[in-house]
Design an enzyme around this catalytic site. Sequence first.
Site, PDB file in Angstrom:
ATOM      1  CG  ASN A 195     -10.491  -0.652   3.286  1.00 14.48           C
ATOM      2  OD1 ASN A 195      -9.364  -0.991   2.914  1.00 14.48           O
ATOM      3  ND2 ASN A 195     -10.679   0.109   4.353  1.00 14.48           N
ATOM      4  CG  HIS A 196      -9.647   3.570   2.338  1.00 17.54           C
ATOM      5  ND1 HIS A 196     -10.662   3.905   3.199  1.00 17.54           N
ATOM      6  CD2 HIS A 196      -8.605   3.157   3.119  1.00 17.54           C
ATOM      7  CE1 HIS A 196     -10.261   3.716   4.451  1.00 17.54           C
ATOM      8  NE2 HIS A 196      -9.027   3.250   4.423  1.00 17.54           N
ATOM      9  CD  GLU A 247      -7.151   0.685   0.466  1.00 12.22           C
ATOM     10  OE1 GLU A 247      -8.309   0.802   0.058  1.00 12.22           O
ATOM     11  OE2 GLU A 247      -6.873   0.378   1.622  1.00 12.22           O
ATOM     12  CG  ASN A 248      -4.145   3.407   2.228  1.00 13.66           C
ATOM     13  OD1 ASN A 248      -3.795   2.234   2.405  1.00 13.66           O
ATOM     14  ND2 ASN A 248      -5.277   3.872   2.702  1.00 13.66           N
ATOM     15  CG  HIS A 308      -7.079  -4.517   0.588  1.00 10.64           C
ATOM     16  ND1 HIS A 308      -5.846  -3.915   0.463  1.00 10.64           N
ATOM     17  CD2 HIS A 308      -7.847  -3.655   1.303  1.00 10.64           C
ATOM     18  CE1 HIS A 308      -5.874  -2.748   1.076  1.00 10.64           C
ATOM     19  NE2 HIS A 308      -7.078  -2.571   1.605  1.00 10.64           N
ATOM     20  CG  HIS A 334      -0.638  -0.062   5.866  1.00  6.47           C
ATOM     21  ND1 HIS A 334      -0.659   1.312   5.784  1.00  6.47           N
ATOM     22  CD2 HIS A 334      -1.632  -0.484   5.040  1.00  6.47           C
ATOM     23  CE1 HIS A 334      -1.618   1.708   4.960  1.00  6.47           C
ATOM     24  NE2 HIS A 334      -2.233   0.621   4.497  1.00  6.47           N
ATOM     25  CG  HIS A 342      -6.501  -3.726   5.012  1.00  3.86           C
ATOM     26  ND1 HIS A 342      -7.010  -2.481   4.717  1.00  3.86           N
ATOM     27  CD2 HIS A 342      -7.053  -4.087   6.195  1.00  3.86           C
ATOM     28  CE1 HIS A 342      -7.840  -2.107   5.696  1.00  3.86           C
ATOM     29  NE2 HIS A 342      -7.871  -3.057   6.598  1.00  3.86           N
ATOM     30  CG  ASP A 380      -1.736  -1.241   1.393  1.00  2.00           C
ATOM     31  OD1 ASP A 380      -1.171  -2.351   1.281  1.00  2.00           O
ATOM     32  OD2 ASP A 380      -2.939  -1.132   1.661  1.00  2.00           O
TER      33      ASP A 380
END
Length: 260
Positions: free
Chosen positions: A66-67, A39-40, A150, A177, A175, A8
Amino acid sequence: MKILAVGDVVSKPGLTTLRRLLRAVKKQHAADFTIVNGENAAGVGITPDQADEIFAAGADVITLGNHVYNKRQIVPYLDDCAYILRPANNAPQQPGRGFGIYDCKGYRLLVMNLIGRCEMAFGPDNPFLCADRILREARGQYDLAVCEIHASATSEKLAMGFYLDGRCCAVYGTHTHVQTADARVNPKGTGYITDLGMTGPVWSVLGVEPAQSIAMFRGDLTEYFRAAPGETALMGAVFDIDEAAGRCRAVTPVCETMEG
């Protein structure tokens, strides 16, 4: 064939780290194909400009989690670009696609992106049944398959690794990290690691300034999270694939640092 998967990418420090280090890491490990979880990139979510930046840094495919829809300007991009994947087991009416088939060294590489259900704050479809469906419906259209899961729960990611053992050449988690110490080849030849880690600030709590994260857990009133300053790292793993046999030979964790 060597497949590099990158954990991520977190906020501006993660994007800067990816831009400066990814091509050197690809060269060092002779990577033929690179998958980056983005995603982050915006802290939570990703914008079209950030996706373009990740591709420009050297990614072949971007995966999300999820984001995925936190930055709504990404929605048309997900429909227009076949190289960015949202979780396949999200509701089918949602924008984007959950898997793609790409050329790599003359082989057809299927990449699918799944999201876990344990401890997530929404109800995606069953990722195990979704994986079955994708592999069944794409039969004959691909030569090798890779799966990203994820998910929060290590048990769910470990279970997916065994569930797809022998059917995918690589399964890895994102996810949480934090890079895990279990890189291995499962009994039927699937390369596996529970979590790739993240690309972003080293002296942080999942990329966030430690003081802010501590304040949240104490119950204090907090501001919007800020990315931590200082040293950063690019984390991930390289899967060395015997493409003729469809098996993984070795999994090598990656952790390259640079000064912030």
